[in-house]
Write a protein that holds these residues in place. Structure first.
Motif, PDB file in Angstrom:
ATOM      1  N   THR A  17      60.218  -6.969 -61.026  1.00 38.67           N
ATOM      2  CA  THR A  17      59.781  -5.630 -61.413  1.00 38.67           C
ATOM      3  C   THR A  17      58.292  -5.456 -61.144  1.00 38.67           C
ATOM      4  N   VAL A  18      57.886  -4.209 -61.082  1.00 35.81           N
ATOM      5  CA  VAL A  18      56.470  -3.891 -60.914  1.00 35.81           C
ATOM      6  C   VAL A  18      55.684  -4.394 -62.125  1.00 35.81           C
ATOM      7  N   GLY A  19      56.281  -4.284 -63.306  1.00 37.32           N
ATOM      8  CA  GLY A  19      55.632  -4.772 -64.524  1.00 37.32           C
ATOM      9  C   GLY A  19      55.398  -6.271 -64.505  1.00 37.32           C
ATOM     10  N   LYS A  20      56.365  -7.029 -63.994  1.00 35.12           N
ATOM     11  CA  LYS A  20      56.210  -8.483 -63.878  1.00 35.12           C
ATOM     12  C   LYS A  20      55.074  -8.815 -62.918  1.00 35.12           C
ATOM     13  N   LEU A  21      54.979  -8.087 -61.822  1.00 35.88           N
ATOM     14  CA  LEU A  21      53.884  -8.307 -60.871  1.00 35.88           C
ATOM     15  C   LEU A  21      52.536  -8.022 -61.530  1.00 35.88           C
ATOM     16  N   ALA A  22      52.458  -6.946 -62.319  1.00 41.73           N
ATOM     17  CA  ALA A  22      51.214  -6.611 -63.015  1.00 41.73           C
ATOM     18  C   ALA A  22      50.851  -7.710 -64.010  1.00 41.73           C
ATOM     19  N   ASN A  23      51.833  -8.217 -64.732  1.00 41.44           N
ATOM     20  CA  ASN A  23      51.587  -9.304 -65.683  1.00 41.44           C
ATOM     21  C   ASN A  23      51.128 -10.563 -64.959  1.00 41.44           C
ATOM     22  N   ASP A  24      51.738 -10.872 -63.823  1.00 35.36           N
ATOM     23  CA  ASP A  24      51.322 -12.036 -63.037  1.00 35.36           C
ATOM     24  C   ASP A  24      49.881 -11.887 -62.554  1.00 35.36           C
ATOM     25  N   ARG A  25      49.504 -10.675 -62.144  1.00 40.14           N
ATOM     26  CA  ARG A  25      48.106 -10.458 -61.725  1.00 40.14           C
ATOM     27  C   ARG A  25      47.174 -10.700 -62.897  1.00 40.14           C
ATOM     28  N   TYR A  26      47.532 -10.215 -64.070  1.00 33.82           N
ATOM     29  CA  TYR A  26      46.717 -10.406 -65.278  1.00 33.82           C
ATOM     30  C   TYR A  26      46.559 -11.883 -65.610  1.00 33.82           C
ATOM     31  N   LEU A  27      47.634 -12.648 -65.445  1.00 30.90           N
ATOM     32  CA  LEU A  27      47.608 -14.081 -65.757  1.00 30.90           C
ATOM     33  C   LEU A  27      47.002 -14.921 -64.632  1.00 30.90           C
ATOM     34  N   GLY A  28      46.783 -14.316 -63.471  1.00 32.04           N
ATOM     35  CA  GLY A  28      46.211 -15.048 -62.342  1.00 32.04           C
ATOM     36  C   GLY A  28      47.222 -15.910 -61.610  1.00 32.04           C
ATOM     37  N   VAL A  29      48.497 -15.549 -61.723  1.00 27.40           N
ATOM     38  CA  VAL A  29      49.554 -16.257 -60.995  1.00 27.40           C
ATOM     39  C   VAL A  29      50.256 -15.243 -60.096  1.00 27.40           C
ATOM     40  N   GLY A  30      51.214 -15.712 -59.320  1.00 30.51           N
ATOM     41  CA  GLY A  30      51.937 -14.798 -58.442  1.00 30.51           C
ATOM     42  C   GLY A  30      51.306 -14.733 -57.063  1.00 30.51           C
ATOM     43  N   PRO A  31      51.831 -13.851 -56.226  1.00 33.11           N
ATOM     44  CA  PRO A  31      51.332 -13.753 -54.855  1.00 33.11           C
ATOM     45  C   PRO A  31      49.915 -13.182 -54.796  1.00 33.11           C
ATOM     46  N   ARG A  32      49.198 -13.560 -53.738  1.00 31.53           N
ATOM     47  CA  ARG A  32      47.859 -13.009 -53.515  1.00 31.53           C
ATOM     48  C   ARG A  32      47.967 -11.499 -53.295  1.00 31.53           C
ATOM     49  N   TYR A  33      46.946 -10.789 -53.704  1.00 33.08           N
ATOM     50  CA  TYR A  33      46.923  -9.345 -53.552  1.00 33.08           C
ATOM     51  C   TYR A  33      45.493  -8.903 -53.284  1.00 33.08           C
ATOM     52  N   MET A  34      45.358  -7.649 -52.925  1.00 32.73           N
ATOM     53  CA  MET A  34      44.031  -7.080 -52.743  1.00 32.73           C
ATOM     54  C   MET A  34      43.983  -5.737 -53.445  1.00 32.73           C
ATOM     55  N   LYS A  35      42.796  -5.313 -53.783  1.00 34.55           N
ATOM     56  CA  LYS A  35      42.612  -3.990 -54.381  1.00 34.55           C
ATOM     57  C   LYS A  35      41.821  -3.147 -53.394  1.00 34.55           C
ATOM     58  N   TYR A  36      42.278  -1.938 -53.224  1.00 32.25           N
ATOM     59  CA  TYR A  36      41.575  -0.961 -52.408  1.00 32.25           C
ATOM     60  C   TYR A  36      41.401   0.258 -53.296  1.00 32.25           C
ATOM     61  N   GLY A  37      40.211   0.399 -53.839  1.00 33.53           N
ATOM     62  CA  GLY A  37      40.003   1.422 -54.856  1.00 33.53           C
ATOM     63  C   GLY A  37      40.801   1.036 -56.085  1.00 33.53           C
ATOM     64  N   ARG A  38      41.687   1.916 -56.506  1.00 32.69           N
ATOM     65  CA  ARG A  38      42.551   1.622 -57.657  1.00 32.69           C
ATOM     66  C   ARG A  38      43.914   1.096 -57.230  1.00 32.69           C
ATOM     67  N   SER A  39      44.151   1.064 -55.934  1.00 35.04           N
ATOM     68  CA  SER A  39      45.451   0.631 -55.418  1.00 35.04           C
ATOM     69  C   SER A  39      45.525  -0.884 -55.308  1.00 35.04           C
TER      70      SER A  39
END
Length: 59
Positions: A17-39
């Motif tokens: 889920t999108v929520g699980k991905l957001a939680n993983d970002r918060y915890l510093g785990v999961g796939p690498r990501y980038m931020k572009y502005g707020r995206s």
């Protein structure tokens, strides 16, 4: 050029889920990501690498 996936596309690809991905970002785990502005965007090559790194070897 690197193709990028949205959180919705990433969640569908990883069957989560999108929520699980957001939680993983918060915890510093999961796939690498980038931020572009707020995206939040996920490089497709990072998603494939994440799957490779987290695939268990069968016994």
């Amino acid at each position: 050029m690197c193709e990028l996936a949205t959180p919705a596309e990433t969640a569908k690809y990883l069957r989560t889920t999108v929520g699980k991905l957001a939680n993983d970002r918060y915890l510093g785990v999961g796939p690498r990501y980038m931020k572009y502005g707020r995206s939040v965007l996920y490089p497709w090559d990072a998603l494939r690498a994440f799957i490779d790194e987290n695939t268990a070897d069968s016994l």
